[in-house]
Design a protein around this motif. Structure first.
Motif, PDB file in Angstrom:
ATOM      1  N   GLU A  11     -42.904  13.205 -53.619  1.00 16.03           N
ATOM      2  CA  GLU A  11     -43.351  11.804 -53.734  1.00 16.03           C
ATOM      3  C   GLU A  11     -44.803  11.474 -54.204  1.00 16.03           C
ATOM      4  O   GLU A  11     -45.288   9.966 -55.025  1.00 16.03           O
ATOM      5  CB  GLU A  11     -43.353  11.515 -52.258  1.00 16.03           C
ATOM      6  CG  GLU A  11     -41.903  11.236 -51.081  1.00 16.03           C
ATOM      7  CD  GLU A  11     -41.988  12.668 -51.322  1.00 16.03           C
ATOM      8  OE1 GLU A  11     -42.035  13.669 -51.347  1.00 16.03           O
ATOM      9  OE2 GLU A  11     -40.241  12.987 -51.068  1.00 16.03           O
ATOM     10  N   ARG A  12     -45.835  12.798 -54.465  1.00 16.62           N
ATOM     11  CA  ARG A  12     -47.038  12.429 -54.259  1.00 16.62           C
ATOM     12  C   ARG A  12     -46.940  12.041 -56.145  1.00 16.62           C
ATOM     13  O   ARG A  12     -47.372  10.979 -56.612  1.00 16.62           O
ATOM     14  CB  ARG A  12     -47.482  13.333 -55.044  1.00 16.62           C
ATOM     15  CG  ARG A  12     -48.206  13.857 -53.413  1.00 16.62           C
ATOM     16  CD  ARG A  12     -49.318  15.092 -52.609  1.00 16.62           C
ATOM     17  NE  ARG A  12     -49.076  15.397 -52.016  1.00 16.62           N
ATOM     18  CZ  ARG A  12     -50.644  15.946 -50.806  1.00 16.62           C
ATOM     19  NH1 ARG A  12     -51.242  15.842 -51.956  1.00 16.62           N
ATOM     20  NH2 ARG A  12     -50.391  16.180 -50.276  1.00 16.62           N
ATOM     21  N   ASN A  13     -46.258  12.809 -57.187  1.00 18.03           N
ATOM     22  CA  ASN A  13     -45.616  11.885 -58.717  1.00 18.03           C
ATOM     23  C   ASN A  13     -45.019  11.135 -58.273  1.00 18.03           C
ATOM     24  O   ASN A  13     -45.968  10.375 -59.667  1.00 18.03           O
ATOM     25  CB  ASN A  13     -44.945  14.089 -58.982  1.00 18.03           C
ATOM     26  CG  ASN A  13     -45.016  13.339 -60.908  1.00 18.03           C
ATOM     27  OD1 ASN A  13     -45.770  12.985 -60.905  1.00 18.03           O
ATOM     28  ND2 ASN A  13     -43.347  13.492 -60.968  1.00 18.03           N
ATOM     29  N   LYS A  14     -44.482  10.814 -57.677  1.00 23.01           N
ATOM     30  CA  LYS A  14     -43.601   9.247 -57.683  1.00 23.01           C
ATOM     31  C   LYS A  14     -44.600   7.936 -58.312  1.00 23.01           C
ATOM     32  O   LYS A  14     -45.436   7.347 -58.723  1.00 23.01           O
ATOM     33  CB  LYS A  14     -42.628   8.737 -56.825  1.00 23.01           C
ATOM     34  CG  LYS A  14     -41.621  10.067 -57.212  1.00 23.01           C
ATOM     35  CD  LYS A  14     -40.013   9.692 -56.705  1.00 23.01           C
ATOM     36  CE  LYS A  14     -39.292  10.203 -56.629  1.00 23.01           C
ATOM     37  NZ  LYS A  14     -38.510  10.260 -55.725  1.00 23.01           N
ATOM     38  N   ALA A  15     -45.962   8.492 -56.740  1.00 23.64           N
ATOM     39  CA  ALA A  15     -46.454   7.923 -56.593  1.00 23.64           C
ATOM     40  C   ALA A  15     -47.734   7.054 -57.812  1.00 23.64           C
ATOM     41  O   ALA A  15     -48.167   6.263 -58.552  1.00 23.64           O
ATOM     42  CB  ALA A  15     -47.245   8.006 -55.215  1.00 23.64           C
ATOM     43  N   THR A  16     -48.147   8.643 -58.529  1.00 18.84           N
ATOM     44  CA  THR A  16     -48.874   8.066 -59.153  1.00 18.84           C
ATOM     45  C   THR A  16     -48.357   8.357 -60.376  1.00 18.84           C
ATOM     46  O   THR A  16     -49.393   7.025 -61.380  1.00 18.84           O
ATOM     47  CB  THR A  16     -49.171  10.367 -60.039  1.00 18.84           C
ATOM     48  OG1 THR A  16     -49.871  10.634 -58.323  1.00 18.84           O
ATOM     49  CG2 THR A  16     -50.321   9.578 -60.905  1.00 18.84           C
ATOM     50  N   ARG A  17     -47.535   8.332 -60.693  1.00 17.48           N
ATOM     51  CA  ARG A  17     -46.901   6.839 -61.939  1.00 17.48           C
ATOM     52  C   ARG A  17     -45.815   6.085 -62.197  1.00 17.48           C
ATOM     53  O   ARG A  17     -45.568   5.726 -62.699  1.00 17.48           O
ATOM     54  CB  ARG A  17     -45.607   8.070 -62.929  1.00 17.48           C
ATOM     55  CG  ARG A  17     -46.233   9.974 -62.794  1.00 17.48           C
ATOM     56  CD  ARG A  17     -45.391  10.415 -64.188  1.00 17.48           C
ATOM     57  NE  ARG A  17     -46.429  11.618 -64.514  1.00 17.48           N
ATOM     58  CZ  ARG A  17     -47.019  11.804 -65.899  1.00 17.48           C
ATOM     59  NH1 ARG A  17     -47.056  10.684 -66.786  1.00 17.48           N
ATOM     60  NH2 ARG A  17     -47.296  12.699 -66.085  1.00 17.48           N
ATOM     61  N   VAL A  23     -48.428   0.633 -54.719  1.00 15.46           N
ATOM     62  CA  VAL A  23     -48.768   2.435 -53.887  1.00 15.46           C
ATOM     63  C   VAL A  23     -49.279   1.723 -52.800  1.00 15.46           C
ATOM     64  O   VAL A  23     -50.367   1.779 -53.137  1.00 15.46           O
ATOM     65  CB  VAL A  23     -48.687   2.751 -54.822  1.00 15.46           C
ATOM     66  CG1 VAL A  23     -48.192   4.589 -53.902  1.00 15.46           C
ATOM     67  CG2 VAL A  23     -47.489   3.199 -55.706  1.00 15.46           C
ATOM     68  N   ILE A  24     -48.790   2.025 -51.967  1.00 15.57           N
ATOM     69  CA  ILE A  24     -49.842   2.031 -50.118  1.00 15.57           C
ATOM     70  C   ILE A  24     -49.729   3.828 -49.852  1.00 15.57           C
ATOM     71  O   ILE A  24     -48.718   4.031 -50.252  1.00 15.57           O
ATOM     72  CB  ILE A  24     -49.313   1.593 -49.003  1.00 15.57           C
ATOM     73  CG1 ILE A  24     -49.012  -0.388 -49.803  1.00 15.57           C
ATOM     74  CG2 ILE A  24     -50.325   1.886 -48.232  1.00 15.57           C
ATOM     75  CD1 ILE A  24     -48.732  -1.185 -48.620  1.00 15.57           C
ATOM     76  N   VAL A  25     -50.956   4.068 -49.719  1.00 15.16           N
ATOM     77  CA  VAL A  25     -50.959   6.012 -49.692  1.00 15.16           C
ATOM     78  C   VAL A  25     -52.011   5.816 -47.978  1.00 15.16           C
ATOM     79  O   VAL A  25     -52.710   5.229 -48.013  1.00 15.16           O
ATOM     80  CB  VAL A  25     -51.597   6.400 -50.648  1.00 15.16           C
ATOM     81  CG1 VAL A  25     -51.688   8.227 -49.435  1.00 15.16           C
ATOM     82  CG2 VAL A  25     -51.327   6.797 -51.798  1.00 15.16           C
ATOM     83  N   ASP A  26     -50.986   5.950 -47.259  1.00 12.83           N
ATOM     84  CA  ASP A  26     -50.996   6.635 -45.579  1.00 12.83           C
ATOM     85  C   ASP A  26     -51.054   7.523 -45.113  1.00 12.83           C
ATOM     86  O   ASP A  26     -49.890   8.343 -44.990  1.00 12.83           O
ATOM     87  CB  ASP A  26     -50.371   4.851 -45.227  1.00 12.83           C
ATOM     88  CG  ASP A  26     -51.195   4.933 -43.248  1.00 12.83           C
ATOM     89  OD1 ASP A  26     -51.703   5.788 -43.266  1.00 12.83           O
ATOM     90  OD2 ASP A  26     -49.883   5.059 -42.624  1.00 12.83           O
ATOM     91  N   ALA A  27     -52.609   8.537 -45.208  1.00 15.09           N
ATOM     92  CA  ALA A  27     -52.769   9.786 -44.877  1.00 15.09           C
ATOM     93  C   ALA A  27     -53.560  10.638 -43.958  1.00 15.09           C
ATOM     94  O   ALA A  27     -54.271   9.631 -44.395  1.00 15.09           O
ATOM     95  CB  ALA A  27     -51.728  10.494 -45.644  1.00 15.09           C
TER      96      ALA A  27
END
Length: 79
Positions: A11-17, A23-27
């Protein structure tokens, strides 16, 4: 000792590319949000594939504290 990839590495790789959508990152704290954001911005402005490069002025990254914004700027400059 070998460093293990995080459980959400795909999922991180997908968000990066991802180039066609925002893209929203919530963590939680300490989970690698800033690292992911730096990698994503670098991929947008200097892609390692055949994708078009964006001008940095066209990229928006929102954080919730001045400290986090400063950390993001510093890491981008270092990268």
């Amino acid at each position: 000792m070998t460093k293990r990839a995080p459980a959400d590495a795909e999922e991180r790789n997908k968000a990066t590319r991802e180039r066609k959508r925002n893209v929203i990152v919530d963590a939680g704290a300490g989970t690698g949000k800033t690292t992911l954001l730096v990698a994503r911005i670098l991929h947008l402005i200097a892609p390692d594939d055949d994708g078009p490069a964006l001008e940095l002025e066209r990229v928006v990254a929102i954080t919730f504290t001045r400290k986090a914004a400063g950390e993001l700027k510093l890491r981008l400059r270092e990268a």
